[in-house]
Design a protein around this motif. Structure first.
Motif, mmCIF file in Angstrom:
data_model
loop_
_atom_site.group_PDB
_atom_site.id
_atom_site.type_symbol
_atom_site.label_atom_id
_atom_site.label_comp_id
_atom_site.label_asym_id
_atom_site.label_seq_id
_atom_site.Cartn_x
_atom_site.Cartn_y
_atom_site.Cartn_z
ATOM 1 N N SER A 18 19.101 25.173 26.349
ATOM 2 C CA SER A 18 19.748 24.380 27.295
ATOM 3 C C SER A 18 18.684 23.755 28.338
ATOM 4 O O SER A 18 19.164 22.873 28.949
ATOM 5 C CB SER A 18 20.889 25.123 27.968
ATOM 6 O OG SER A 18 20.490 26.133 28.412
ATOM 7 N N ALA A 19 17.806 24.330 28.828
ATOM 8 C CA ALA A 19 16.753 24.137 29.738
ATOM 9 C C ALA A 19 15.663 24.947 29.323
ATOM 10 O O ALA A 19 15.433 25.490 28.353
ATOM 11 C CB ALA A 19 17.431 24.532 30.902
ATOM 12 N N LYS A 20 14.452 24.456 30.019
ATOM 13 C CA LYS A 20 13.040 25.075 29.623
ATOM 14 C C LYS A 20 13.153 26.813 29.910
ATOM 15 O O LYS A 20 13.716 27.123 30.889
ATOM 16 C CB LYS A 20 12.006 24.344 30.761
ATOM 17 C CG LYS A 20 10.670 24.732 30.497
ATOM 18 C CD LYS A 20 10.011 24.167 31.589
ATOM 19 C CE LYS A 20 8.199 24.356 31.277
ATOM 20 N NZ LYS A 20 8.034 23.248 30.309
ATOM 21 N N ASN A 21 12.798 27.162 28.882
ATOM 22 C CA ASN A 21 12.778 28.779 28.794
ATOM 23 C C ASN A 21 14.116 29.379 28.993
ATOM 24 O O ASN A 21 14.311 30.409 29.340
ATOM 25 C CB ASN A 21 11.718 29.278 29.813
ATOM 26 C CG ASN A 21 10.344 29.032 29.737
ATOM 27 O OD1 ASN A 21 9.937 28.710 28.364
ATOM 28 N ND2 ASN A 21 9.523 28.700 30.671
ATOM 29 N N LYS A 22 15.254 28.587 28.350
ATOM 30 C CA LYS A 22 16.635 29.153 28.719
ATOM 31 C C LYS A 22 17.299 29.014 27.301
ATOM 32 O O LYS A 22 17.429 27.862 26.677
ATOM 33 C CB LYS A 22 17.285 28.348 29.668
ATOM 34 C CG LYS A 22 18.817 29.066 29.805
ATOM 35 C CD LYS A 22 19.400 28.427 31.012
ATOM 36 C CE LYS A 22 20.751 29.056 31.046
ATOM 37 N NZ LYS A 22 21.622 28.536 32.425
ATOM 38 N N ALA A 23 17.642 30.096 26.572
ATOM 39 C CA ALA A 23 18.233 30.130 25.330
ATOM 40 C C ALA A 23 19.562 30.721 25.739
ATOM 41 O O ALA A 23 19.708 31.828 26.228
ATOM 42 C CB ALA A 23 17.672 30.710 24.405
#
Length: 335
Positions: free
Chosen positions: A8-13
């Motif tokens: 959903s965002a940088k370095n966010k799963a």
């Protein structure tokens, strides 16, 4: 309703719910057993700039529903597909393969990563008995070394990581080096093929220098980012003066499915292509089922609920195992 992993965002799963479309006439659908993380591709996506991304590389699922035009698939069968990290899979049945009965889902799903270098194996000019150098012993390189070894090539592997080197040797490939072996007289200038699985420009340059004249250097590893200050001239000089055939190892060079035509179609110029991406997967799963590809102790199993932490571990290279497989039994229970 299914559950899937979303970047959903940088370095966010994270896990999100998703509604599946109606089942198509040629489609098969069922609960996911395991999915496979591709650390190179997915970590690159996770650290990128464009979101959201719904990642996925391969899955093993149980056939539960089939469209009216599906044939040859029975309910309860385990199937392989190139599906996303999702608790349910839904694919065209022609893009699904039956998993051999003796093969566990955790091992069967590795066919996807082995398939990355299978295209090179099926398209190279090198022939069994020739010397092949695999540069990079990560997940793709480890499997590539075994595929070429099984196919009768003389294989050596180059990787600076001692853990990766030990895994290659445990798999039966004993000629392993931490640096490109220019000092080895029976290797330097003799390799018919260098398969770069590292995506590192220095490895490509060294491959162009060590391969025999008119040998091939195939770029299987994706060059996600610049690693050195090398100039293109360095590579061009090696390619020109050593008569190197430098080419992409793009796995989709072959068609997804085999194409077999009648004689009259061949005479009209149609391309007969019995080899395909899926014929490669089929061969690989057969070899896995026969125990000819070594996987013991090389798979990290992670519940899908812990996927976010697994990606963090992969970024930090905290797993010794080269393969990370997500189990979706927990997601099914919490549906």
């Amino acid at each position: 309703m299914a559950i899937e992993i979303v970047f959903s965002a940088k370095n966010k799963a994270e896990l999100q719910h998703v509604e599946l479309p109606p089942l198509g006439q040629h489609e098969v659908r069922g609960r996911t057993v395991v999915t496979l993380i591709s650390p190179g591709t997915e970590i690159a996506w996770l650290s990128g700039e464009s979101f959201p991304i719904r990642p996925g590389y391969a899955a093993i699922f149980v056939a539960e529903e089939t469209g009216p035009l599906v044939s040859g698939i029975d309910a309860g069968e385990h199937l392989f597909c190139m599906g996303p990290h999702r608790s349910m899979q839904q694919v065209d049945y022609r893009h699904a393969l039956k998993v051999p009965q003796k093969l566990t889902p955790e091992v069967a799903v590795l066919a996807r990563l082995a398939g990355v270098s299978m295209t090179t194996l099926m398209s190279t000019k090198a022939r069994p008995g020739d010397l092949v150098i695999i540069a990079g012993a990560g997940p793709v390189g480890l499997l590539a070394s075994q595929l070429f070894h099984l196919s009768g090539y003389e294989v050596c592997v180059v990787d600076p990581d001692p853990v990766r080197c030990s895994q290659v040797m445990a798999a039966g490939v004993t000629r392993v080096y931490s640096d490109m072996p220019f000092a080895e007289l029976d290797i330097a200038g003799r390799a018919a093929l260098v398969v770069d699985c590292s995506g590192h420009e220095e490895a490509v340059l060294q491959g162009c220098r060590i391969v025999r004249p008119h040998g091939e250097v195939v770029l299987v590893g994706v060059p996600w980012r610049r690693r050195t200050e090398l100039h293109a001239h360095d590579v061009l000089h090696a390619v020109f003066n050593n008569f190197v055939h430098l080419r992409s190892g793009w796995e989709w060079e072959l068609p997804v499915l085999s194409r077999n035509f009648k004689w009259e179609q061949l005479l009209e110029g149609y391309n007969n292509q019995p080899q395909s991406v899926f014929s490669g997967f089929e061969k690989i799963m057969r070899w896995l089922a026969e125990g000819r590809i070594w996987t013991e102790g090389l798979i990290r199993n992670v519940p899908s609920a812990d996927a976010s932490r697994a990606y963090q571990n992969l970024v930090a290279r905290e797993f010794d195992e080269p393969f990370c497989v997500l189990s979706w039994s927990d997601a099914r229970a919490n549906h």
